[in-house]
Design a protein around this motif. Structure first.
Motif, PDB file in Angstrom:
ATOM      1  N   ASN A 270      -1.273  14.809  20.617  1.00 59.08           N
ATOM      2  CA  ASN A 270      -0.436  15.941  20.215  1.00 59.08           C
ATOM      3  C   ASN A 270       0.501  16.391  21.333  1.00 59.08           C
ATOM      4  O   ASN A 270       1.551  16.994  21.064  1.00 59.08           O
ATOM      5  N   LEU A 271       0.135  16.103  22.578  1.00 62.17           N
ATOM      6  CA  LEU A 271       0.991  16.416  23.723  1.00 62.17           C
ATOM      7  C   LEU A 271       1.958  15.275  24.033  1.00 62.17           C
ATOM      8  O   LEU A 271       2.692  15.324  25.021  1.00 62.17           O
ATOM      9  N   GLY A 272       1.961  14.240  23.187  1.00 59.83           N
ATOM     10  CA  GLY A 272       2.888  13.127  23.375  1.00 59.83           C
ATOM     11  C   GLY A 272       2.372  12.013  24.253  1.00 59.83           C
ATOM     12  O   GLY A 272       3.135  11.131  24.663  1.00 59.83           O
ATOM     13  N   GLY A 273       1.066  12.029  24.565  1.00 65.27           N
ATOM     14  CA  GLY A 273       0.516  11.040  25.486  1.00 65.27           C
ATOM     15  C   GLY A 273      -0.345   9.989  24.802  1.00 65.27           C
ATOM     16  O   GLY A 273      -0.683  10.090  23.626  1.00 65.27           O
ATOM     17  N   THR A 274      -0.707   8.975  25.578  1.00 63.17           N
ATOM     18  CA  THR A 274      -1.629   7.926  25.159  1.00 63.17           C
ATOM     19  C   THR A 274      -2.749   7.854  26.188  1.00 63.17           C
ATOM     20  O   THR A 274      -2.475   7.707  27.389  1.00 63.17           O
ATOM     21  N   PRO A 275      -4.017   7.968  25.796  1.00 65.46           N
ATOM     22  CA  PRO A 275      -5.124   7.903  26.758  1.00 65.46           C
ATOM     23  C   PRO A 275      -5.172   6.557  27.477  1.00 65.46           C
ATOM     24  O   PRO A 275      -4.875   5.518  26.891  1.00 65.46           O
ATOM     25  N   VAL A 276      -5.547   6.588  28.772  1.00 64.96           N
ATOM     26  CA  VAL A 276      -5.626   5.361  29.573  1.00 64.96           C
ATOM     27  C   VAL A 276      -7.047   5.181  30.125  1.00 64.96           C
ATOM     28  O   VAL A 276      -7.778   4.308  29.700  1.00 64.96           O
ATOM     29  N   GLY A 277      -7.436   5.977  31.121  1.00 65.10           N
ATOM     30  CA  GLY A 277      -8.789   5.877  31.672  1.00 65.10           C
ATOM     31  C   GLY A 277      -9.016   4.690  32.577  1.00 65.10           C
ATOM     32  O   GLY A 277     -10.064   4.036  32.523  1.00 65.10           O
ATOM     33  N   SER A 278      -8.063   4.379  33.450  1.00 64.53           N
ATOM     34  CA  SER A 278      -8.178   3.222  34.343  1.00 64.53           C
ATOM     35  C   SER A 278      -9.213   3.453  35.443  1.00 64.53           C
ATOM     36  O   SER A 278      -9.592   4.592  35.741  1.00 64.53           O
TER      37      SER A 278
END
Length: 323
Positions: free
Chosen positions: A287-295
């Motif tokens: 919703n904030l325009g992001g894509t989760p990463v978690g590297s």
């Protein structure tokens, strides 16, 4: 003659240090944690910090307090974190400006080597948008239009040194055009100016731009991510549309003070990624325009170094300046 007893003593000291670090990680957290955020209250950076601080408060059983330090393009916040003890009680919500700053100004620290990377939390692209009256209906037409534009070709952004500014300069370099940058005081004013026809194009944040495009107030030509964005699959990427080396993503991630003990790094990484992978957190990030990463920490370190090199080259070629 060298003292042969020194080797066992050194090994003993190293073992004691490793034991102390493991014990510290096992006891952590024993008091409130400060989450230094390089932004004023409100906006995406602060919002993301509060999403994680609220959930970490619940999962860790201790208060995680957002400390807003929104000035000097994040330099003040970074200095605070660099000077803090490496004990797991000071976190830094870094974002893409952290690495871009190295190309735009002389910094009192190295953005990567003077910190301990924990994880890249998210990435977010930009949307290439034009006024609805633009003759460019797709990126191929946009490329031809800008290359053959008669008169003053201008692009707007949220400000000098912003992601949109540097994306525009990268477009100039790769497309072989000479669009002039017009900085505004924030993303909102820049998009209002585009709707008013004050300039020709903008590489704008997804959260602000795409709803306006859906409403027909501006036209989205392409996105700057590696792949198309979930929910907006009808909008192609710049990379697939004519400039194969054009990828621009903003990012958010957590850094800590330098020389953080490895057991604490491992624990922090696990706790942050656990919250990141929760469906509710994922939804709020999207919703904030992001894509989760978690590297992992090492991948995040390499990513930031590459980001520094990329924007240093763009700034050198374009002559871009910060405010």
């Amino acid at each position: 003659m060298r003292n042969s007893n020194r080797l066992p003593e050194t090994c003993l000291l190293l073992c004691l240090a490793a034991f102390a670090a493991s014990a510290m990680a096992a006891d952590w957290p024993a008091r409130p944690i400060r989450f230094v955020t390089p932004a004023a209250p409100g906006g995406t950076t602060d919002g993301l910090s509060r999403i994680f601080s609220a959930r970490l408060t619940e999962t860790l059983g201790t208060q995680v307090i957002v400390d807003n330090r929104g000035s000097a393009s994040g330099v003040l916040a970074a200095e605070i974190v660099k000077a803090a003890a490496p004990d797991g009680y000071t976190l830094f919500m870094a974002y893409h400006q952290h690495t871009v700053n190295a190309a735009l100004m002389k910094l009192p620290y190295h953005p990567v080597n003077d910190f301990t990377p924990i994880t890249q939390l998210t990435e977010a692209g930009l949307a290439l948008v034009v006024h609805p009256s633009s003759p460019a209906k797709n990126f191929k037409e946009f490329l031809e239009w800008t290359r053959n534009y008669k008169g003053a070709l201008n692009f707007g952004s949220a400000g000098l040194g912003s992601g949109g500014h540097l994306a525009g300069e990268l477009y100039n370099i790769q497309a072989g055009v000479k669009a002039i940058h017009i900085p505004y005081k924030g993303a909102g004013p820049s998009l209002i100016a585009l709707m008013g026809g004050e300039y020709q194009f903008n590489f704008a944040g997804l959260v602000g731009a795409l709803p306006l495009a859906r409403a027909g107030k501006i036209r989205a030509i392409a996105v700057t991510t590696e792949k198309r964005i979930s929910g907006y699959e009808d909008i192609p990427t710049v990379k697939e549309s004519g400039l194969p080396n054009f990828v621009v993503v903003g990012w958010y991630g957590v850094l800590t003070p330098p020389k953080m003990p490895k057991p604490l790094v491992t624990r922090l990484h696990a706790e942050l990624v656990k919250v990141l992978n929760e469906p509710a957190t994922n939804k709020r990030i999207v919703n904030l325009g992001g894509t989760p990463v978690g590297s992992d920490p090492e991948s995040f370190r390499k990513f930031m170094l590459a980001d520094m090199d990329k924007w240093a080259d763009v700034v050198k070629k374009s002559g871009a300046k910060a405010e």
